[in-house]
Write a protein that holds these residues in place. Structure first.
Motif, PDB file in Angstrom:
ATOM      1  N   VAL A  13      -3.026 -27.030  14.599  1.00 39.55           N
ATOM      2  CA  VAL A  13      -3.325 -25.938  13.676  1.00 39.55           C
ATOM      3  C   VAL A  13      -4.672 -26.253  13.032  1.00 39.55           C
ATOM      4  N   TRP A  27      -4.994 -18.390  11.289  1.00 42.60           N
ATOM      5  CA  TRP A  27      -4.562 -19.022  12.542  1.00 42.60           C
ATOM      6  C   TRP A  27      -3.646 -18.068  13.277  1.00 42.60           C
ATOM      7  N   ASN A  30       1.298 -18.089  15.338  1.00 43.41           N
ATOM      8  CA  ASN A  30       2.076 -18.302  14.123  1.00 43.41           C
ATOM      9  C   ASN A  30       3.374 -19.063  14.345  1.00 43.41           C
ATOM     10  N   LEU A  38      -2.005 -30.656  11.714  1.00 46.86           N
ATOM     11  CA  LEU A  38      -2.867 -29.785  10.908  1.00 46.86           C
ATOM     12  C   LEU A  38      -4.182 -30.513  10.692  1.00 46.86           C
ATOM     13  N   ALA A  46      -6.215 -25.101   3.419  1.00 45.90           N
ATOM     14  CA  ALA A  46      -5.218 -24.519   4.336  1.00 45.90           C
ATOM     15  C   ALA A  46      -4.031 -24.009   3.533  1.00 45.90           C
ATOM     16  N   PHE A  48      -0.299 -22.219   3.771  1.00 49.67           N
ATOM     17  CA  PHE A  48       0.846 -21.858   4.604  1.00 49.67           C
ATOM     18  C   PHE A  48       1.551 -20.664   3.965  1.00 49.67           C
ATOM     19  N   VAL A  92      -0.899 -19.563   8.868  1.00 44.41           N
ATOM     20  CA  VAL A  92      -1.773 -20.521   8.195  1.00 44.41           C
ATOM     21  C   VAL A  92      -3.127 -19.850   7.997  1.00 44.41           C
TER      22      VAL A  92
END
Length: 328
Positions: A13, A27, A30, A38, A46, A48, A92
């Motif tokens: 990711v 991103w 998914n 990550l 980042a 989530f 993300v």
């Protein structure tokens, strides 16, 4: 077989195809599988998301094991366990945390109301502004919820669409010298920054700076301002005429020009001489009163200092001591 399972159960990711002018990037895959990593690079955060809501925000750059280092910090997914064939379906969102610097400029002249100009003073301006993301909740609610990416050009278009009106508003404030707006550029820029910040705040952005590099006037106005500034005599018409005559003489424009140039030079010289005499009279009138000779009383004749017949200097007598000429 091992290659098959590695592709099925692990992925990375990260912000793919990073662009320096991109504000955020979503991103696209998914579904996060067991063993996924990550990667957060410098200047990135980042986020989530689960069903459009923030599960966790991670700021520090580096490489993380999602199962052991990320999931334990997610709000409602702390106890998530990866299945053999299933992964964690979350989004993300990567956010560029830097301050973006954008150049701006008026596309068309702005007609600012000015005394003596019924149509207004046509003025152009240019400069820079800086902005950054400061509210992730608002950003996701207004923009990221419906877009996969957002770039600086999107913000620039939004800003320039309202900038002309804000320039008009803050330049037109009372007390501004229309012929020296640069002197008020800081105050004008500060007002515009506050107004722009109010407009972008609902989208999760903030204006961190707004600067005006220059104001541009029509050529005729600019030539006048430049000439006055170069001589340091704005509003001093007398000094302007004196320096204009001096410049003309020094440049030779008044030499060898025939009768026309001679006449022009004579007229300018007479004009300046008359103005200097007027100023001397005004100074004499405003200052200490000049001493004057007593005027003879009515019916009296003023005694001559010299004999009108032979020119000998006279005394107090009524007749010239040299030739006998009557003096009064």
């Amino acid at each position: 077989m091992m290659s098959f399972f590695r592709n099925q159960f692990a992925n990375v990711v990260e912000w793919q195809e990073f662009r320096d002018d991109m504000i955020f990037y979503k991103w696209k895959n998914n579904e996060i599988k067991k063993g996924s990593k990550l990667i957060i690079r410098p200047g990135q955060d980042a986020i989530f998301l689960n069903n459009g809501k923030i599960e966790g925000v991670f700021h520090d750059e580096g490489e993380y094991d999602i199962e052991s280092q990320i999931i334990p910090f997610l709000s409602t997914l702390k106890g998530f366990k990866f299945g053999f064939n299933s992964g964690m379906r979350v989004e993300v969102l990567f956010v560029n945390t830097k301050d973006f610097v954008v150049k701006w400029g008026t596309k068309n002249a702005i007609n600012i109301p000015a005394p003596g100009l019924p149509g207004g003073m046509p003025i152009r301006a240019n400069g820079t502004f800086t902005f950054k993301v400061h509210d992730y909740v608002a950003l996701i609610d207004k923009i990221a919820g419906v877009r996969d990416q957002y770039v600086v050009e999107d913000i620039k278009i939004r800003i320039t669409s309202v900038l002309d009106g804000l320039l008009m508003k803050w330049i037109s404030q009372e007390g501004k010298d229309m012929f020296n707006l640069q002197a008020n550029s800081f105050e004008i820029a500060k007002g515009i920054q506050e107004d722009l910040d109010m407009q972008l705040m609902e989208s999760g952005m903030t204006i961190t700076g707004f600067h005006i590099m220059s104001f541009n006037y029509p050529k005729e106005i600019q030539d006048m301002i430049t000439k006055n500034a170069s001589h340091g005599m704005v509003g001093n018409v007398d000094r302007y005429q004196q320096i204009s005559l001096t410049n003309a003489m020094a440049s030779g424009k008044m030499n060898g020009g025939g009768a026309a140039s001679d006449m022009a030079g004579m007229m300018m010289g007479m004009n300046i001489a008359n103005q200097m005499m007027d100023k001397m009279k005004q100074s004499s009138g405003n200052g200490e009163k000049a001493q004057t000779q007593p005027q003879p009383k009515e019916g009296e004749q003023k005694r001559a200092n010299f004999c009108p017949n032979c020119g000998t200097k006279t005394g107090e007598g009524n007749f010239c001591s040299n030739c006998g000429q009557k003096l009064i």
